[in-house]
Motif scaffolding. Structure first.
Motif, PDB file in Angstrom:
ATOM      1  N   GLU A 126       0.833  -1.210   0.000  1.00  0.00           N
ATOM      2  CA  GLU A 126       0.000   0.000   0.000  1.00  0.00           C
ATOM      3  C   GLU A 126       0.866   1.257   0.000  1.00  0.00           C
ATOM      4  N   LYS A 127       1.943   1.228   0.788  1.00  0.00           N
ATOM      5  CA  LYS A 127       2.842   2.387   0.858  1.00  0.00           C
ATOM      6  C   LYS A 127       3.508   2.626  -0.496  1.00  0.00           C
ATOM      7  N   LEU A 128       3.968   1.554  -1.136  1.00  0.00           N
ATOM      8  CA  LEU A 128       4.616   1.692  -2.432  1.00  0.00           C
ATOM      9  C   LEU A 128       3.628   2.113  -3.514  1.00  0.00           C
ATOM     10  N   GLU A 129       2.389   1.641  -3.417  1.00  0.00           N
ATOM     11  CA  GLU A 129       1.361   2.062  -4.381  1.00  0.00           C
ATOM     12  C   GLU A 129       1.094   3.565  -4.254  1.00  0.00           C
ATOM     13  N   ARG A 130       1.042   4.039  -3.001  1.00  0.00           N
ATOM     14  CA  ARG A 130       0.854   5.490  -2.804  1.00  0.00           C
ATOM     15  C   ARG A 130       2.046   6.267  -3.356  1.00  0.00           C
ATOM     16  N   LYS A 131       3.242   5.706  -3.123  1.00  0.00           N
ATOM     17  CA  LYS A 131       4.454   6.350  -3.623  1.00  0.00           C
ATOM     18  C   LYS A 131       4.461   6.389  -5.152  1.00  0.00           C
ATOM     19  N   LYS A 132       3.990   5.299  -5.750  1.00  0.00           N
ATOM     20  CA  LYS A 132       3.914   5.223  -7.210  1.00  0.00           C
ATOM     21  C   LYS A 132       2.929   6.251  -7.753  1.00  0.00           C
ATOM     22  N   ALA A 133       1.787   6.368  -7.074  1.00  0.00           N
ATOM     23  CA  ALA A 133       0.777   7.350  -7.502  1.00  0.00           C
ATOM     24  C   ALA A 133       1.321   8.772  -7.372  1.00  0.00           C
ATOM     25  N   GLN A 134       2.053   9.017  -6.273  1.00  0.00           N
ATOM     26  CA  GLN A 134       2.651  10.334  -6.072  1.00  0.00           C
ATOM     27  C   GLN A 134       3.687  10.627  -7.151  1.00  0.00           C
ATOM     28  N   SER A 138       3.858  13.651  -9.681  1.00  0.00           N
ATOM     29  CA  SER A 138       5.059  14.485  -9.776  1.00  0.00           C
ATOM     30  C   SER A 138       5.514  14.621 -11.221  1.00  0.00           C
ATOM     31  N   THR A 139       5.487  13.488 -11.951  1.00  0.00           N
ATOM     32  CA  THR A 139       5.917  13.513 -13.355  1.00  0.00           C
ATOM     33  C   THR A 139       5.032  14.461 -14.161  1.00  0.00           C
ATOM     34  N   GLU A 140       3.729  14.397 -13.921  1.00  0.00           N
ATOM     35  CA  GLU A 140       2.798  15.272 -14.645  1.00  0.00           C
ATOM     36  C   GLU A 140       3.041  16.738 -14.310  1.00  0.00           C
ATOM     37  N   GLN A 141       3.285  17.029 -13.034  1.00  0.00           N
ATOM     38  CA  GLN A 141       3.491  18.416 -12.614  1.00  0.00           C
ATOM     39  C   GLN A 141       4.843  18.953 -13.075  1.00  0.00           C
ATOM     40  N   LEU A 142       5.872  18.100 -13.034  1.00  0.00           N
ATOM     41  CA  LEU A 142       7.197  18.545 -13.481  1.00  0.00           C
ATOM     42  C   LEU A 142       7.187  18.916 -14.956  1.00  0.00           C
ATOM     43  N   LYS A 143       6.387  18.198 -15.735  1.00  0.00           N
ATOM     44  CA  LYS A 143       6.274  18.534 -17.155  1.00  0.00           C
ATOM     45  C   LYS A 143       5.655  19.911 -17.358  1.00  0.00           C
ATOM     46  N   LYS A 144       4.850  20.341 -16.387  1.00  0.00           N
ATOM     47  CA  LYS A 144       4.194  21.646 -16.488  1.00  0.00           C
ATOM     48  C   LYS A 144       5.114  22.794 -16.090  1.00  0.00           C
ATOM     49  N   ASN A 249       7.708  26.549   1.951  1.00  0.00           N
ATOM     50  CA  ASN A 249       8.331  26.222   3.238  1.00  0.00           C
ATOM     51  C   ASN A 249       9.531  25.282   3.104  1.00  0.00           C
ATOM     52  N   GLY A 250       9.991  25.101   1.873  1.00  0.00           N
ATOM     53  CA  GLY A 250      11.146  24.234   1.646  1.00  0.00           C
ATOM     54  C   GLY A 250      10.790  22.769   1.487  1.00  0.00           C
ATOM     55  N   GLU A 251       9.492  22.456   1.553  1.00  0.00           N
ATOM     56  CA  GLU A 251       9.077  21.055   1.413  1.00  0.00           C
ATOM     57  C   GLU A 251       9.130  20.637  -0.057  1.00  0.00           C
ATOM     58  N   THR A 252       9.413  19.373  -0.277  1.00  0.00           N
ATOM     59  CA  THR A 252       9.428  18.849  -1.641  1.00  0.00           C
ATOM     60  C   THR A 252       7.999  18.715  -2.154  1.00  0.00           C
ATOM     61  N   LEU A 253       7.722  19.388  -3.241  1.00  0.00           N
ATOM     62  CA  LEU A 253       6.394  19.304  -3.852  1.00  0.00           C
ATOM     63  C   LEU A 253       6.330  18.137  -4.826  1.00  0.00           C
ATOM     64  N   TYR A 254       7.271  18.131  -5.763  1.00  0.00           N
ATOM     65  CA  TYR A 254       7.290  17.117  -6.808  1.00  0.00           C
ATOM     66  C   TYR A 254       8.740  16.730  -7.068  1.00  0.00           C
ATOM     67  N   SER A 255       8.966  15.435  -7.269  1.00  0.00           N
ATOM     68  CA  SER A 255      10.323  14.964  -7.520  1.00  0.00           C
ATOM     69  C   SER A 255      10.278  13.714  -8.384  1.00  0.00           C
ATOM     70  N   ASN A 256      11.222  13.628  -9.327  1.00  0.00           N
ATOM     71  CA  ASN A 256      11.260  12.425 -10.157  1.00  0.00           C
ATOM     72  C   ASN A 256      11.973  11.273  -9.452  1.00  0.00           C
ATOM     73  N   ASP A 257      12.402  11.507  -8.189  1.00  0.00           N
ATOM     74  CA  ASP A 257      12.994  10.445  -7.376  1.00  0.00           C
ATOM     75  C   ASP A 257      11.966   9.811  -6.446  1.00  0.00           C
ATOM     76  N   ASP A 258      10.700  10.201  -6.582  1.00  0.00           N
ATOM     77  CA  ASP A 258       9.664   9.704  -5.663  1.00  0.00           C
ATOM     78  C   ASP A 258       9.506   8.185  -5.730  1.00  0.00           C
ATOM     79  N   ASP A 263      12.189   0.677  -6.159  1.00  0.00           N
ATOM     80  CA  ASP A 263      10.833   0.626  -5.596  1.00  0.00           C
ATOM     81  C   ASP A 263       9.901  -0.187  -6.493  1.00  0.00           C
ATOM     82  N   ALA A 264      10.015   0.019  -7.790  1.00  0.00           N
ATOM     83  CA  ALA A 264       9.148  -0.689  -8.737  1.00  0.00           C
ATOM     84  C   ALA A 264       9.397  -2.196  -8.689  1.00  0.00           C
TER      85      ALA A 264
END
Length: 277
Positions: A126-134, A138-144, A249-258, A263-264
């Motif tokens: 479940e944790k990895l599935e959430r990470k995969k979804a995130q 992130s990939t979609e947002q980074l493209k923007k 606030n310095g928090e990571t919003l989106y990262s391609n290392d998520d 993990d896969a």
């Protein structure tokens, strides 16, 4: 009447003694061997093999690694004594019952351990599935967060050393304000399969970059960085992509290392083992 009472008492005693089951006596090596044989011979032939196996199981169930190591130093007598205590004075029924009890407990412990492992694995899935979804988000947002123009150039510094400059024009099409952007820049020439140079860099944005804002920056990497020694042929093209965006606030919003390749692989192994679709 008195003689009848004595006769009945003697008969009762004979019955009790006669019905007493033989037990294992581990007083000496000889009594151990003979008593085990005696107990085995008292059983139906079909049960003797099970009894012999139960005796061996009970003996070796007492062994632990520290006992074996200690025996190598102090000799085997202490180890043998500990093993024999497990069967001393026991009847065949007692030996078999104890072995069944031990095996039942071990089976229950094993089942409980497997259940715990399964619960932990499902939680990790479940944790990895959430990470995969995130990571997908992130990939979609980074493209923007688009780099609309990028240039790399070098100029001679005050003391004659090469000074690298990175010029970027960006557009924040993501859903959030960005305070810091991380990039990977690559210098390559048309027709070459291997780039001249590729490395990461970041820029802390003064005042941040709000949603739908655009900006143009000129970055000046340190003369001690690899960018200062990066080759830049005249035909080299400079491409830049965003790899991570940090919030106000310095928090990571989106990262391609998520969600990494590791993990896969881990997720697929767990899903295959625990039959999750």
């Amino acid at each position: 009447m008195k003689h009848l009472h004595i006769f009945l008492s003697a008969l009762t005693l004979f019955t009790i003694v006669g019905c007493t089951e033989p037990t294992i006596d581990t007083s000496t090596d000889e009594t151990t061997r003979t008593s085990i044989k005696k107990v085995a011979d008292s059983l139906p032939e079909s049960a003797r093999q099970e009894f012999q196996g139960a005796v061996e199981f009970l003996l070796f169930s007492q062994l632990e690694t520290r006992d074996i190591l200690a025996a190598g130093v102090t000799g085997t007598s202490l180890l043998q004594s500990k093993m024999l205590i497990a069967i001393d004075g026991k009847t065949a029924k007692q030996v078999l019952a104890e072995v069944r009890s031990i095996k039942s407990e071990k089976a229950a412990e094993t089942a409980a351990q497997h259940a715990r492992e399964r619960d932990e694995a499902l939680a990790e899935i479940e944790k990895l599935e959430r990470k995969k979804a995130q990571a997908k988000l992130s990939t979609e947002q980074l493209k923007k967060f688009t780099v609309t123009n990028s240039q790399f150039l070098k100029k001679k510094g005050q003391f004659g050393q090469d000074q690298a400059y990175i010029q970027l024009s960006v557009s924040n099409g993501t859903d959030a304000a960005v305070s810091k952007a991380h990039f990977v820049g690559t210098l390559s020439s048309p027709g070459r399969s291997t780039p001249w140079f590729s490395d990461s860099f970041f820029y802390s944005i003064p005042g941040g970059l709000e949603k739908f804002e655009i900006a143009t920056w000129t970055l000046k990497p340190s003369t001690m960085s690899d960018w200062s020694s990066a080759p830049a042929p005249a035909d080299a093209e400079f491409t830049v992509i965003a790899t991570q965006l940090d919030g106000p606030n310095g928090e990571t919003l989106y990262s391609n290392d998520d969600f990494s390749e590791r993990d896969a692989e881990r997720l697929e192994r767990l899903k295959l083992k625990y039959r999750r679709p």
